[in-house]
Motif scaffolding. Structure first.
Motif, short mmCIF file in Angstrom:
data_model
loop_
_atom_site.label_atom_id
_atom_site.label_comp_id
_atom_site.label_asym_id
_atom_site.label_seq_id
_atom_site.Cartn_x
_atom_site.Cartn_y
_atom_site.Cartn_z
N ASP A 47 -69.37 29.96 -23.73
CA ASP A 47 -69.60 31.09 -24.18
C ASP A 47 -70.70 31.88 -25.74
O ASP A 47 -71.80 32.42 -25.68
N GLU A 48 -70.64 30.64 -26.79
CA GLU A 48 -71.42 30.76 -27.64
C GLU A 48 -73.11 30.56 -26.99
O GLU A 48 -73.88 31.51 -28.15
N LEU A 74 -65.44 26.36 -22.88
CA LEU A 74 -65.29 27.45 -22.79
C LEU A 74 -66.34 28.54 -24.12
O LEU A 74 -67.12 28.82 -23.51
N LYS A 75 -65.86 27.79 -24.93
CA LYS A 75 -66.23 28.68 -26.22
C LYS A 75 -68.09 28.15 -26.33
O LYS A 75 -68.57 28.83 -26.65
N ALA A 110 -60.63 24.33 -23.86
CA ALA A 110 -61.25 25.90 -24.25
C ALA A 110 -62.62 25.13 -25.57
O ALA A 110 -63.54 26.10 -26.05
N TYR A 158 -60.45 33.60 -19.78
CA TYR A 158 -61.41 33.73 -21.34
C TYR A 158 -62.50 35.07 -21.68
O TYR A 158 -62.64 34.98 -22.91
N GLU A 159 -63.52 35.19 -20.32
CA GLU A 159 -63.78 36.52 -20.23
C GLU A 159 -63.26 37.72 -21.06
O GLU A 159 -63.86 38.17 -22.01
N SER A 160 -62.69 37.74 -20.71
CA SER A 160 -61.55 38.91 -20.97
C SER A 160 -60.26 39.18 -21.87
O SER A 160 -60.31 39.32 -22.67
N CYS A 161 -59.89 37.78 -22.71
CA CYS A 161 -59.53 38.49 -23.79
C CYS A 161 -59.37 36.60 -24.70
O CYS A 161 -58.63 36.98 -25.54
N HIS A 162 -60.38 35.93 -24.30
CA HIS A 162 -61.09 34.73 -25.19
C HIS A 162 -59.86 33.51 -25.52
O HIS A 162 -59.58 33.20 -26.48
N ALA A 163 -58.88 33.54 -24.84
CA ALA A 163 -57.60 32.55 -24.45
C ALA A 163 -57.78 32.13 -23.21
O ALA A 163 -58.29 32.02 -22.50
N LEU A 215 -71.67 31.84 -19.67
CA LEU A 215 -70.34 31.32 -19.02
C LEU A 215 -71.00 32.11 -17.68
O LEU A 215 -69.98 31.83 -16.93
#
Length: 175
Positions: free
Chosen positions: A67-68, A63-64, A60, A134-139, A72
């Motif tokens: 993304d930041e 990925l974060k 996580a 992660y791209e679809s729901c940030h989970a 990604l």
């Protein structure tokens, strides 16, 4: 199990020419350079860049961070373009190298590069799924992170066995 190893050996033996060896080596070098190009802008080491495997708890955070830094999509392109070919290239390269050495009675060594490539594919598919989730729901699904971690650790375990396998194949060639 012996039948599978013999089958792998015979299939690899057909490709184990000097021309095949050099072509695979060139591909190995080109892909290694391409990985460096893709990773140049990454904020940190990607999943498969963590030596000895990635831990599920790190997924996580990685990925974060990607993304930041808007990396990604770049990482997903790497996973779907390069990482779906690279395991086949290095797996075949090391398998061909082992077959070329013709280790007497130790055909089981052929399993090591193919196992490394297999677990690398498992890792890559898991990472692609993690990025898409992660791209679809940030989970991050914890079960998927655990599968990716297990595949990552197994890939690294077999990769670490490649050098001793090559040395053993060389030694067994002359026995």
């Amino acid at each position: 199990m012996t039948r599978m190893m013999d089958w792998l050996w015979k299939k690899t033996e057909r490709m184990a020419t000097w021309n095949g060896f050099w072509v695979l080596l060139i591909y190995l070098i080109v892909f290694t350079v391409l990985f460096q190009f893709f990773a140049a802008g990454y904020p940190e080491t990607s999943f498969d860049g963590h030596k000895y495997g990635v831990c599920p708890n790190d997924v996580a955070r990685i990925l974060k961070n990607f993304d930041e830094h808007q990396q990604l999509d770049q990482y997903l392109r790497q996973e779907t373009a390069l990482d779906l070919l690279y395991p086949a290239i290095y797996g075949l390269f090391f398998a061909v190298a082992i077959v070329r050495m013709r280790p007497k009675g130790w055909h089981w060594l052929i399993v090591i590069p193919y196992a490394a490539a297999f677990f690398d594919y498992c890792e890559n598919v898991s990472f692609i799924a993690l990025v898409l989730c992660y791209e679809s729901c940030h989970a991050v699904p914890l079960g998927l992170a655990a599968v990716a971690s297990a595949a990552s650790h197994l890939k690294w375990a077999f990769l670490l066995l490649l050098i001793p396998a090559l040395v053993l194949a060389f030694v067994r060639r002359f026995r």
